[in-house]
Write a protein that holds these residues in place. Structure first.
Motif, short mmCIF file in Angstrom:
data_model
loop_
_atom_site.label_atom_id
_atom_site.label_comp_id
_atom_site.label_asym_id
_atom_site.label_seq_id
_atom_site.Cartn_x
_atom_site.Cartn_y
_atom_site.Cartn_z
N GLY A 1 -3.27 5.99 3.65
CA GLY A 1 -2.46 4.82 3.31
C GLY A 1 -1.40 4.48 4.35
N VAL A 2 -1.27 5.30 5.39
CA VAL A 2 -0.26 5.02 6.42
C VAL A 2 -0.69 3.84 7.28
N SER A 3 -1.91 3.86 7.78
CA SER A 3 -2.39 2.82 8.70
C SER A 3 -2.56 1.48 8.02
N GLN A 4 -2.90 1.48 6.72
CA GLN A 4 -3.09 0.21 6.01
C GLN A 4 -1.77 -0.45 5.64
N THR A 5 -0.68 0.29 5.79
CA THR A 5 0.62 -0.23 5.41
C THR A 5 1.26 -0.89 6.60
N PRO A 6 1.69 -2.16 6.47
CA PRO A 6 2.39 -2.77 7.59
C PRO A 6 3.70 -2.04 7.84
N PRO A 7 4.09 -1.87 9.10
CA PRO A 7 5.35 -1.18 9.37
C PRO A 7 6.52 -1.96 8.79
N PRO A 8 7.58 -1.26 8.41
CA PRO A 8 8.73 -1.96 7.84
C PRO A 8 9.32 -2.94 8.85
N ALA A 9 9.73 -4.08 8.35
CA ALA A 9 10.31 -5.10 9.21
C ALA A 9 11.63 -4.59 9.77
N PRO A 10 11.91 -4.87 11.04
CA PRO A 10 13.19 -4.42 11.58
C PRO A 10 14.34 -5.14 10.89
N VAL A 11 15.41 -4.42 10.73
CA VAL A 11 16.59 -4.99 10.10
C VAL A 11 17.35 -5.79 11.15
N VAL A 12 17.56 -7.05 10.87
CA VAL A 12 18.27 -7.92 11.80
C VAL A 12 19.62 -8.25 11.19
N ALA A 13 20.68 -7.97 11.94
CA ALA A 13 22.01 -8.27 11.46
C ALA A 13 22.24 -9.78 11.48
N LYS B 1 1.71 9.22 10.82
CA LYS B 1 0.42 8.89 11.45
C LYS B 1 -0.32 10.16 11.86
N LYS B 2 0.44 11.14 12.37
CA LYS B 2 -0.17 12.41 12.77
C LYS B 2 -0.79 13.10 11.56
N LEU B 3 -0.06 13.11 10.42
CA LEU B 3 -0.59 13.74 9.21
C LEU B 3 -1.81 12.99 8.68
N GLU B 4 -1.80 11.67 8.85
CA GLU B 4 -2.96 10.89 8.43
C GLU B 4 -4.17 11.22 9.32
N GLN B 5 -3.94 11.29 10.63
CA GLN B 5 -5.04 11.61 11.55
C GLN B 5 -5.59 13.00 11.31
N MET C 1 0.85 -1.18 0.00
CA MET C 1 0.00 0.00 0.00
C MET C 1 0.89 1.24 0.00
N THR C 2 0.54 2.19 -0.86
CA THR C 2 1.34 3.42 -0.94
C THR C 2 0.67 4.54 -0.17
N ILE C 3 1.46 5.55 0.12
CA ILE C 3 0.99 6.69 0.90
C ILE C 3 0.79 7.86 -0.06
N GLU C 4 -0.35 8.52 0.07
CA GLU C 4 -0.61 9.66 -0.80
C GLU C 4 -1.31 10.78 -0.05
N LYS C 5 -1.20 11.98 -0.62
CA LYS C 5 -1.86 13.15 -0.05
C LYS C 5 -3.36 13.06 -0.31
N THR C 6 -4.14 13.56 0.63
CA THR C 6 -5.56 13.74 0.40
C THR C 6 -5.75 15.11 -0.25
N ALA C 7 -6.98 15.44 -0.60
CA ALA C 7 -7.26 16.77 -1.14
C ALA C 7 -6.88 17.84 -0.12
N SER C 8 -7.12 17.54 1.17
CA SER C 8 -6.74 18.49 2.22
C SER C 8 -5.23 18.66 2.28
N GLY C 9 -4.49 17.56 2.05
CA GLY C 9 -3.04 17.64 2.03
C GLY C 9 -2.53 18.50 0.90
N VAL C 10 -3.13 18.34 -0.28
CA VAL C 10 -2.76 19.17 -1.44
C VAL C 10 -3.04 20.64 -1.12
#
Length: 195
Positions: free
Chosen positions: A62-74, A52-56, A1-10
């Motif tokens: 598209g922020v909440s529907q996107t799973p958070p990035p997996a932590p990088v494990v060395a 998340k603040k900008l989405e709220q 899922m990608t993140i995009e501006k809403t009309a309010s964001g534009v």
């Protein structure tokens, strides 16, 4: 899922409403082509609460529907690994990446570098302009940010221009860029000499 501006964001961007610089940068890059992981790559992990603040606030979706990035494990390895290299490397990709970032800088110098990058098609000139762009980003955004940007540039500079890019970088004597370039010097030293 990608993140995009809403009309309010534009509208918030166009109206130059009371947004912090980082909020503006995030909104500009939230064009429906970048995922949460992409945004974290660009801005670092601390951008997630801001997204998340900008989405709220109704400026992004598209922020909440996107799973958070997996932590990088060395993963420990017996063999020393070389620096990370992108599968598809090109100067065109370097130009596009830096043009996108420079457009966030919003100053006359950045606009001039963007114009020069768009006009340039000779590898040496492109590499010099890339370094001008990195220096400008360093001055405006600091070492931590430019280190991430420079690492990405080194990943996508094509093999044919890597040696020249390292030499040009070392001639600048900018400690953070020297640090990013160092592993690639070793990479070139290990490359077999042409017969």
């Amino acid at each position: 899922m990608t993140i995009e501006k809403t009309a309010s964001g534009v509208f918030a961007l166009e109206a130059r409403s009371q947004l912090a610089p980082k909020e503006r940068q995030i909104l500009i890059l939230s064009n429906g082509a970048r995922s949460l992981a992409d945004m974290v790559d660009i801005f670092g992990k601390d951008c997630v609460p801001l997204l998340k603040k900008l989405e709220q606030a109704g400026l992004l979706r598209g922020v909440s529907q996107t799973p958070p990035p997996a932590p990088v494990v060395a993963v420990p390895s017996n063999a020393a690994e070389g620096p990370k290299r992108a599968k598809n490397r090109s100067l065109a990709a370097c130009k596009i990446y830096l043009i996108d970032l420079l457009q966030l800088q919003q100053n006359e110098e950045a606009i001039q570098v963007v114009h020069s990058l768009r006009q340039s098609d000779e590898p040496h000139s492109i590499l010099e302009l890339i370094l001008v762009a990195l220096n400008l980003i360093l001055e405006r955004s600091g070492e931590r940010y430019v280190e991430r940007v420079a690492n990405r540039v080194f990943e996508i500079v094509p093999d044919e221009q890597l040696n020249m890019f390292i030499r040009l970088t070392q001639q600048l004597h900018i400690p953070i860029l020297d640090l990013v370039a160092r592993p690639y010097v070793g990479l070139l030293a290990e490359a077999p000499a042409p017969a």
